[in-house]
Design a protein around this motif. Structure first.
Motif, mmCIF file in Angstrom:
data_model
loop_
_atom_site.group_PDB
_atom_site.id
_atom_site.type_symbol
_atom_site.label_atom_id
_atom_site.label_comp_id
_atom_site.label_asym_id
_atom_site.label_seq_id
_atom_site.Cartn_x
_atom_site.Cartn_y
_atom_site.Cartn_z
ATOM 1 N N THR A 112 0.976 -1.320 -0.005
ATOM 2 C CA THR A 112 -0.123 0.202 0.075
ATOM 3 C C THR A 112 1.078 0.999 0.190
ATOM 4 N N HIS A 113 0.376 2.357 -0.165
ATOM 5 C CA HIS A 113 1.048 3.669 -0.312
ATOM 6 C C HIS A 113 0.553 4.687 0.709
ATOM 7 N N THR A 114 1.698 5.417 1.347
ATOM 8 C CA THR A 114 1.351 6.121 2.507
ATOM 9 C C THR A 114 1.081 7.618 2.191
ATOM 10 N N GLU A 125 -9.615 6.547 2.191
ATOM 11 C CA GLU A 125 -9.835 5.433 1.383
ATOM 12 C C GLU A 125 -8.576 4.998 0.508
ATOM 13 N N ASP A 126 -7.894 6.295 0.096
ATOM 14 C CA ASP A 126 -6.640 5.834 -0.668
ATOM 15 C C ASP A 126 -5.639 6.462 -0.302
ATOM 16 N N ASN A 127 -4.721 5.592 0.583
ATOM 17 C CA ASN A 127 -4.660 4.287 0.322
ATOM 18 C C ASN A 127 -4.748 3.587 2.003
ATOM 19 N N GLN A 128 -5.022 4.396 2.796
ATOM 20 C CA GLN A 128 -5.265 3.804 4.356
ATOM 21 C C GLN A 128 -6.095 2.842 4.606
ATOM 22 N N ASP A 145 5.560 7.901 -2.755
ATOM 23 C CA ASP A 145 5.654 8.602 -3.939
ATOM 24 C C ASP A 145 4.651 7.863 -4.877
ATOM 25 N N GLU A 146 3.311 7.151 -4.550
ATOM 26 C CA GLU A 146 2.701 6.446 -5.609
ATOM 27 C C GLU A 146 1.773 7.368 -6.347
ATOM 28 N N GLU A 147 1.319 8.350 -5.555
ATOM 29 C CA GLU A 147 0.628 9.778 -6.252
ATOM 30 C C GLU A 147 1.344 10.337 -7.311
ATOM 31 N N THR A 148 2.528 10.597 -7.550
ATOM 32 C CA THR A 148 3.421 11.184 -8.343
ATOM 33 C C THR A 148 4.268 10.417 -9.203
ATOM 34 N N PRO A 202 -3.724 -3.493 -3.149
ATOM 35 C CA PRO A 202 -5.180 -3.445 -2.884
ATOM 36 C C PRO A 202 -5.460 -1.806 -3.028
ATOM 37 N N ASP A 203 -5.312 -1.229 -4.223
ATOM 38 C CA ASP A 203 -5.609 0.204 -4.481
ATOM 39 C C ASP A 203 -6.367 0.427 -5.581
ATOM 40 N N GLY A 204 -7.472 -0.195 -5.437
ATOM 41 C CA GLY A 204 -8.369 -0.123 -6.586
ATOM 42 C C GLY A 204 -9.447 -1.310 -6.428
HETATM 43 ZN ZN LIG Z 1 -4.002 5.217 -4.299
#
Ligand SMILES: [Zn+2]
Length: 410
Positions: free
Chosen positions: A91-93, A124-127, A158-161, A187-189
């Motif tokens: 998951t991403h922080t 939700e995204d991504n907690q 850095d998932e969002e960028t 689990p990101d979608g």
């Molecule tokens: Zn996400």
């Protein structure tokens, strides 16, 4: 499994409290005016240590745009009874900025609980999945069960960028963590029912067409050559790509490759001038079975054919060219085990699907690790008043626990 479910139900309050703590630590990348994920990841490392992992490792990607000088990626691992395929949940922080504050009903970084849902930036995204993955391990420990196989939780930056300092960095420097037989969940979608397992994506190809004719006065078209007329015909002719690459793959929605003219640049500022230069773009999402080079070649042949007919020239420049990764097989162990867990916990039959855009799982697939994207996900990510149903967080934790406890994987 009943004991796990019972424990998770009892731990629901603690899951919400962890969400509250995490929401209170905004983790924005420097592109979004933030200081990265250090504070949030340090907090997480401390929290995870209470679950007594056999190893806890920080993989720091250097980044001098943030005060600490790096972007942290945290990897926690627990040993199982035997070696063999590991289960990974990644998951991403980081989060995206709140956007227009006037659109938020409450402070984005202060968790609010209301009618079975929690609200806040990142819940939700991504907690959602991040907390579910932690409580899956917590519930297994509390139930006194031993893990049959190794389990790893990865929390990336850095998932969002773009992931260059997140998962891509981890895979470049610590690929040895993962194996091709491992069960890798991102689990990101997913869908609201928790039944959609994403295993494949289309290639993305963007082409720029620069068409050059000859500018002149609109009253004397014979003195010039109208580039816009050629472009009009070119766009119509490029529709032939649908026939040339016409395969149907029901895994995807839409089930076909798409070839869409999108942006067109401004040409002449006034109406009584015939344009001598026009630029337009084609955005294509190509099914994995096709070679993207073939699409480029056919698009070029079509455009050049039209150009020759109208006496103009056309220059074709590739823009984004993101070739799809090899799909994760529908019969891959991670798909089978996850489907069974969804059946056990939710009593629902899951299905596999493909997407038109890229996912983080593609970084795994590109280097030969079959990964899937799955979670019970409502489309509130990146929106104002982002929210997550509390029950979905609990259910997903139970499903993760079930996957981790699966003994035989083949
Ligand atoms: Zn996400």
């Amino acid at each position: 499994m009943d004991s796990i479910k019972k424990i998770l139900n009892e731990l629901t309050g603690e899951m919400i409290e962890l969400q509250r703590d995490l929401t209170g630590i905004p983790a924005l990348g420097p592109e979004n005016g933030g200081q990265g994920e250090k504070e949030k990841t340090d907090f997480l490392a401390n929290w995870v240590s209470r679950l007594v992992p056999d190893s806890l490792e920080m993989i720091n990607a250097p980044d001098d745009r943030v005060a600490c000088g790096y972007r942290p990626n945290l990897v926690a691992q627990w040993k199982g009874r035997k070696s063999g395929p590991k289960t990974w949940i990644l998951t991403h922080t980081d989060v995206v900025p709140p956007g227009g504050m006037d659109l938020w009903e409450t402070d984005p970084y202060t968790l609010m609980v209301k009618d079975g849902r929690i609200y806040g930036r990142g819940v939700e995204d991504n907690q959602h999945a991040l907390v579910s993955s932690l409580f899956a391990v917590r519930a297994i420990r509390q139930a006194g069960l031993t893990l049959p196989r190794d389990v790893g939780l990865v929390f990336v930056a850095d998932e969002e960028t773009g992931s260059a300092l997140g998962l891509r960095y981890v895979l470049q420097h610590h690929r040895e963590l993962f194996g091709p037989a491992d069960l890798i969940l991102v689990p990101d979608g997913g869908n609201e029912e928790g039944t959609g397992i994403e295993i494949s994506e289309k290639s993305l190809l963007q082409l720029k067409f620069t068409v050059t004719g000859k500018q002149c006065h609109a009253s004397t078209p014979d003195k010039g050559n109208n580039s816009l007329r050629a472009v009009g015909h070119m766009i119509v002719e490029l529709d032939r790509l649908h026939g040339l690459f016409g395969a149907v793959d029901e895994l995807f929605k839409p089930a076909v490759s798409t070839f869409e003219p999108t942006k067109i640049e401004a040409n002449v500022p006034n109406i009584n001038t015939i344009p001598g230069k026009d630029v337009f773009y084609l955005d294509s999402r190509v099914l994995p079975q096709y070679d993207v080079d073939q699409v480029v070649a056919q698009a070029r042949a079509i455009a050049e054919g039209v150009a020759a007919k109208f006496g103009v020239t056309v220059e074709i420049t590739p823009g984004v060219d993101a070739r799809c990764a090899p799909p994760t097989s529908e019969s891959a162990p991670v798909v089978k085990v996850l489907k069974q867990a969804i059946r056990d916990i939710l009593g629902k039959e899951a299905f596999v699907y493909g997407m038109g855009g890229g996912t983080v799982a593609a970084f795994f697939r590109h280097v030969g690790f079959p990964a899937v994207v799955w979670s019970t996900s409502e489309p509130t990510a990146h929106q104002p008043n982002e929210s997550c149903p509390i029950q979905a967080m609990v259910d997903d934790a139970a499903i993760f626990a079930q996957v981790m406890l699966q003994d035989a994987v083949s």
